[in-house]
Design a protein around this motif. Structure first.
Motif, PDB file in Angstrom:
ATOM      1  N   PRO A 196    -145.923  -9.515  59.757  1.00  0.00           N
ATOM      2  CA  PRO A 196    -147.237  -9.434  59.440  1.00  0.00           C
ATOM      3  C   PRO A 196    -147.569  -9.826  58.309  1.00  0.00           C
ATOM      4  O   PRO A 196    -146.913  -9.955  57.121  1.00  0.00           O
ATOM      5  CB  PRO A 196    -147.218  -7.963  59.673  1.00  0.00           C
ATOM      6  N   ALA A 197    -149.062 -10.029  58.131  1.00  0.00           N
ATOM      7  CA  ALA A 197    -149.787  -9.906  56.678  1.00  0.00           C
ATOM      8  C   ALA A 197    -150.428  -8.816  56.680  1.00  0.00           C
ATOM      9  O   ALA A 197    -151.036  -8.274  57.402  1.00  0.00           O
ATOM     10  CB  ALA A 197    -150.595 -11.456  56.843  1.00  0.00           C
ATOM     11  N   PHE A 198    -150.393  -8.279  55.262  1.00  0.00           N
ATOM     12  CA  PHE A 198    -151.079  -7.064  55.057  1.00  0.00           C
ATOM     13  C   PHE A 198    -152.389  -7.420  54.021  1.00  0.00           C
ATOM     14  O   PHE A 198    -152.369  -8.371  53.273  1.00  0.00           O
ATOM     15  CB  PHE A 198    -150.428  -6.254  54.349  1.00  0.00           C
ATOM     16  N   GLY A 199    -153.652  -6.709  54.307  1.00  0.00           N
ATOM     17  CA  GLY A 199    -154.672  -6.981  53.387  1.00  0.00           C
ATOM     18  C   GLY A 199    -155.186  -5.498  52.916  1.00  0.00           C
ATOM     19  O   GLY A 199    -155.052  -4.748  53.884  1.00  0.00           O
ATOM     20  N   PRO A 234    -143.325  -8.847  54.830  1.00  0.00           N
ATOM     21  CA  PRO A 234    -144.718  -9.538  55.209  1.00  0.00           C
ATOM     22  C   PRO A 234    -144.700 -11.050  54.520  1.00  0.00           C
ATOM     23  O   PRO A 234    -144.435 -11.491  53.591  1.00  0.00           O
ATOM     24  CB  PRO A 234    -145.823  -8.446  54.425  1.00  0.00           C
ATOM     25  N   SER A 235    -145.531 -11.599  55.575  1.00  0.00           N
ATOM     26  CA  SER A 235    -145.819 -13.173  55.167  1.00  0.00           C
ATOM     27  C   SER A 235    -146.729 -13.150  53.945  1.00  0.00           C
ATOM     28  O   SER A 235    -146.683 -14.164  53.258  1.00  0.00           O
ATOM     29  CB  SER A 235    -146.369 -13.771  56.150  1.00  0.00           C
ATOM     30  N   ALA A 236    -147.603 -12.146  53.751  1.00  0.00           N
ATOM     31  CA  ALA A 236    -148.532 -12.204  52.624  1.00  0.00           C
ATOM     32  C   ALA A 236    -149.081 -10.749  52.419  1.00  0.00           C
ATOM     33  O   ALA A 236    -149.118  -9.991  53.505  1.00  0.00           O
ATOM     34  CB  ALA A 236    -149.544 -13.208  52.657  1.00  0.00           C
ATOM     35  N   VAL A 237    -149.526 -10.475  51.235  1.00  0.00           N
ATOM     36  CA  VAL A 237    -150.163  -9.166  50.936  1.00  0.00           C
ATOM     37  C   VAL A 237    -151.369  -9.565  50.227  1.00  0.00           C
ATOM     38  O   VAL A 237    -151.118 -10.041  49.045  1.00  0.00           O
ATOM     39  CB  VAL A 237    -149.332  -8.158  50.089  1.00  0.00           C
ATOM     40  N   VAL A 238    -152.464  -9.231  50.734  1.00  0.00           N
ATOM     41  CA  VAL A 238    -153.904  -9.765  49.926  1.00  0.00           C
ATOM     42  C   VAL A 238    -154.660  -8.525  49.702  1.00  0.00           C
ATOM     43  O   VAL A 238    -154.894  -7.568  50.528  1.00  0.00           O
ATOM     44  CB  VAL A 238    -154.683 -10.686  51.188  1.00  0.00           C
ATOM     45  N   ILE A 239    -154.792  -8.509  48.343  1.00  0.00           N
ATOM     46  CA  ILE A 239    -155.731  -7.347  47.688  1.00  0.00           C
ATOM     47  C   ILE A 239    -156.774  -7.650  47.017  1.00  0.00           C
ATOM     48  O   ILE A 239    -156.934  -8.763  46.447  1.00  0.00           O
ATOM     49  CB  ILE A 239    -154.624  -6.639  46.886  1.00  0.00           C
ATOM     50  N   ASP A 240    -157.968  -7.240  47.577  1.00  0.00           N
ATOM     51  CA  ASP A 240    -159.383  -7.434  47.230  1.00  0.00           C
ATOM     52  C   ASP A 240    -159.737  -6.267  46.026  1.00  0.00           C
ATOM     53  O   ASP A 240    -160.504  -5.693  46.047  1.00  0.00           O
ATOM     54  CB  ASP A 240    -160.331  -7.653  48.044  1.00  0.00           C
ATOM     55  N   ASP A 241    -159.044  -6.089  44.988  1.00  0.00           N
ATOM     56  CA  ASP A 241    -159.240  -5.292  43.918  1.00  0.00           C
ATOM     57  C   ASP A 241    -158.322  -5.585  42.641  1.00  0.00           C
ATOM     58  O   ASP A 241    -157.096  -5.388  42.966  1.00  0.00           O
ATOM     59  CB  ASP A 241    -158.865  -3.917  44.434  1.00  0.00           C
ATOM     60  N   LYS A 242    -158.965  -5.847  41.622  1.00  0.00           N
ATOM     61  CA  LYS A 242    -158.058  -6.438  40.615  1.00  0.00           C
ATOM     62  C   LYS A 242    -156.978  -5.176  39.794  1.00  0.00           C
ATOM     63  O   LYS A 242    -156.141  -5.509  39.430  1.00  0.00           O
ATOM     64  CB  LYS A 242    -159.071  -6.869  39.406  1.00  0.00           C
ATOM     65  N   GLY A 269    -143.686  -4.518  41.001  1.00  0.00           N
ATOM     66  CA  GLY A 269    -142.693  -5.577  41.731  1.00  0.00           C
ATOM     67  C   GLY A 269    -143.073  -6.161  42.908  1.00  0.00           C
ATOM     68  O   GLY A 269    -142.250  -7.239  43.732  1.00  0.00           O
ATOM     69  N   LEU A 270    -144.402  -5.887  43.572  1.00  0.00           N
ATOM     70  CA  LEU A 270    -144.868  -6.790  44.792  1.00  0.00           C
ATOM     71  C   LEU A 270    -145.339  -7.925  44.065  1.00  0.00           C
ATOM     72  O   LEU A 270    -146.192  -8.396  43.389  1.00  0.00           O
ATOM     73  CB  LEU A 270    -145.749  -5.843  45.322  1.00  0.00           C
ATOM     74  N   LYS A 271    -145.207  -8.899  45.363  1.00  0.00           N
ATOM     75  CA  LYS A 271    -145.705 -10.083  45.199  1.00  0.00           C
ATOM     76  C   LYS A 271    -146.886 -10.271  46.050  1.00  0.00           C
ATOM     77  O   LYS A 271    -146.942 -10.030  47.329  1.00  0.00           O
ATOM     78  CB  LYS A 271    -145.014 -11.257  45.577  1.00  0.00           C
ATOM     79  N   VAL A 272    -148.125 -10.322  45.314  1.00  0.00           N
ATOM     80  CA  VAL A 272    -149.571 -10.107  46.186  1.00  0.00           C
ATOM     81  C   VAL A 272    -150.252 -11.403  45.688  1.00  0.00           C
ATOM     82  O   VAL A 272    -150.213 -12.307  44.906  1.00  0.00           O
ATOM     83  CB  VAL A 272    -150.164  -8.871  45.631  1.00  0.00           C
ATOM     84  N   HIS A 273    -151.172 -11.670  46.752  1.00  0.00           N
ATOM     85  CA  HIS A 273    -152.329 -12.648  46.671  1.00  0.00           C
ATOM     86  C   HIS A 273    -153.650 -11.947  46.027  1.00  0.00           C
ATOM     87  O   HIS A 273    -154.178 -11.199  46.756  1.00  0.00           O
ATOM     88  CB  HIS A 273    -152.507 -13.537  47.637  1.00  0.00           C
ATOM     89  N   ARG A 274    -154.230 -12.302  45.066  1.00  0.00           N
ATOM     90  CA  ARG A 274    -155.258 -11.518  44.635  1.00  0.00           C
ATOM     91  C   ARG A 274    -156.562 -12.387  45.404  1.00  0.00           C
ATOM     92  O   ARG A 274    -156.741 -13.520  44.939  1.00  0.00           O
ATOM     93  CB  ARG A 274    -155.657 -11.697  42.990  1.00  0.00           C
ATOM     94  N   ALA A 275    -157.271 -11.947  46.129  1.00  0.00           N
ATOM     95  CA  ALA A 275    -158.354 -12.320  46.953  1.00  0.00           C
ATOM     96  C   ALA A 275    -159.583 -12.696  46.136  1.00  0.00           C
ATOM     97  O   ALA A 275    -159.843 -11.908  45.347  1.00  0.00           O
ATOM     98  CB  ALA A 275    -158.729 -11.347  48.152  1.00  0.00           C
TER      99      ALA A 275
END
Length: 495
Positions: free
Chosen positions: A322-325, A379-387, A397-403
């Motif tokens: 899964p990807a998480f948002g 997860p294939s990706a963790v996308v977060i929309d909050d700086k 230690g999490l690898k995240v993508h900042r939306a």
């Protein structure tokens, strides 16, 4: 024999529709007494509204966060507003009060009237530090630092002004864009303050106006809303106009809808008004609403109910990583974690959860620890929309993508196309009928973002947080450039 108001018939002092939360104590009588000290003597109907709008809970918060008053013109609505504003300044100690009207001249008239009332009372006038007027705004500042500000909504004002109380006169003219700006002023007070917002006006000419949602909520007795409507309900378009006009000639209807009839409005005036306005008499003097012409109910304005129900598959399961948002609204009152992944025959979305409930909870302090738990699903990706939350996750230690804004927009459009898009080939997104997610879809509208759009809630009763979270997850699932480089892990259920 001399006559008095007691000898004159008056309009109904109680509304046709009155719904309001119960309260053990109300500041209404004190507010009416304070107004009288400034020479403003209220009618029973105005006292009725104050009594049921200024009720307090045991914790001292307003029982009604929102107050709506619908009454035909010239019945004394302005005096009701004046009494509420005077109470905010000299009784309740509210630091910031915003009085907003659709037109500049209405806001200016309100300012002049309030100044006159304050100056008529030496005790009140002695507390004024200054009056100001200019640049399209007027206001009053007290020696205590409290401020009352008057603005015209048509000038786009309101954003950034944090008010304890916001008065929206001529509320029938409110638009979604204006409400987005004004609601942002309330968020700063929603947790530690005690804000209250008032809507006052007559039924709108636009049969799809924003305030129809307030009407629906008020008639349903929504929590934290005090609702008062003196009008006679909805116009029946199946009755010929000629027959309706005959009905409108009945003075009994005039007295039901106009609490000021016999006090500041005469029967002769109503007769003349009917002869000139004809069918316009119904909304103007009888307070009647046009049949609602917006989307069904007051929801499903972006993704229709039929499309959402067609995408329901309670047997749908995630098949693959899964990807998480993660989405956090501006007021940070709630947060949600959404998941998106491949599924048999298409794509799957849901709000994550475990035996303790869905990952849609108050605050943000729980999010990173929950994401760490979800790491076992690789997860294939963790996308977060909050700086701030993204920084906290990275420190853990999490690898995240900042939306960024483009990512948010893309996620919204991917979800829309996957559920209700014009191309049947793209409508492959499935959900499992989670009530929280369905409520978010029902209450979502579009927020303009450059030449595109993102999710926005319709009103204070709606929360798009779960919808925004699964949209971010769908962006993460569908966008290879944000994927982690790792082997996929089997996916079963959340735990």
């Amino acid at each position: 024999m001399t006559s008095s108001l007691l000898d004159v018939r008056r309009g109904s002092q109680t509304p046709r529709v009155s719904t309001h939360p119960t309260a053990g104590y109300t500041s209404g009588p004190d507010a009416a007494e304070l107004a009288e000290a400034a020479g403003l003597v209220l009618d029973p109907w105005q006292r009725y509204v104050l009594d049921h709008s200024l009720g307090e809970r045991p914790d001292g918060k307003w029982a009604a966060r929102e107050v709506a008053v619908w009454v035909p013109r010239q019945n004394g609505k302005g005096a009701l507003i004046e009494a509420r504003v005077l109470a905010g300044l000299f009784l309740l100690g509210e630091k910031r009060i915003l009085w907003s009207a659709h037109e500049y001249k209405t806001a200016q008239e309100g300012f002049l009237r309030i100044r006159e009332l304050i100056q008529s009372s030496p005790a009140f006038d002695a507390l004024v530090k200054r009056y100001w007027e200019g640049s399209g705004e007027q206001g009053v500042e007290l020696t205590t630092g409290q401020r009352l500000k008057f603005i015209a909504r048509s000038r786009g004002s309101g954003r950034g002004f944090s008010g304890d109380t916001i008065i929206l006169d001529e509320a029938q003219e409110l638009t979604l864009l204006q409400m987005k700006a004004l609601f942002s002023t309330m968020s700063a007070k929603s947790i530690h303050g005690n804000p209250q917002i008032w809507y006052l006006g007559t039924p709108p000419e636009d049969p799809a106006a924003w305030v129809y949602g307030i009407r629906k909520d008020g008639e349903a007795g929504k929590d934290r809303l005090a609702y008062f409507d003196w009008g006679l309900g909805e116009i029946d378009p199946t009755v010929p106009i000629r027959e309706r006009l005959k009905q409108y000639r009945d003075p009994e209807l005039w007295y039901q809808a106009n609490p000021g009839l016999g006090i500041r409005i005469s029967e002769e005036f109503c007769e003349d008004e009917l002869s000139r306005l004809h069918e316009g008499f119904a909304p103007e003097r009888l307070g009647m609403w046009l049949p609602y012409a917006g989307d069904e109910g007051t929801g499903w304005q972006v993704i229709g109910q039929a499309a959402w129900e067609a995408a329901l598959d309670d047997k749908s399961q995630i098949d693959g990583p899964p990807a998480f948002g993660v989405y956090v609204p501006p007021d940070r009152s709630y947060a949600a974690i959404g998941a998106a992944a491949a599924a048999r025959g298409g794509r799957h979305i849901e709000v994550t959860g475990n035996q303790h409930g869905l990952d849609y909870r108050p605050g943000v302090g729980w999010v990173v620890s929950r994401l760490l738990e979800l790491e076992k699903h690789k997860p294939s990706a963790v996308v977060i929309d909050d700086k701030a939350l993204a920084e906290e996750a990275e420190k853990a230690g999490l690898k995240v993508h900042r939306a960024n804004v483009a990512d948010v927009v893309t996620g919204c459009q991917l979800l829309f196309d996957g559920v209700a898009g014009p191309d049947p080939a793209t409508r492959d997104v499935r959900h499992i009928g989670q009530a929280e997610l369905t409520d978010a879809v029902r209450g979502a509208v579009k927020r303009d973002v450059g030449g595109s759009w993102a999710w926005q809630r319709r009103d204070l009763a709606s929360d798009v947080t779960p919808l925004a979270a699964v949209s971010l997850a769908l962006f993460g699932h569908s966008t290879k450039r944000v994927h982690r480089q790792q082997a996929a892990a089997p996916w079963a259920v959340y735990a």
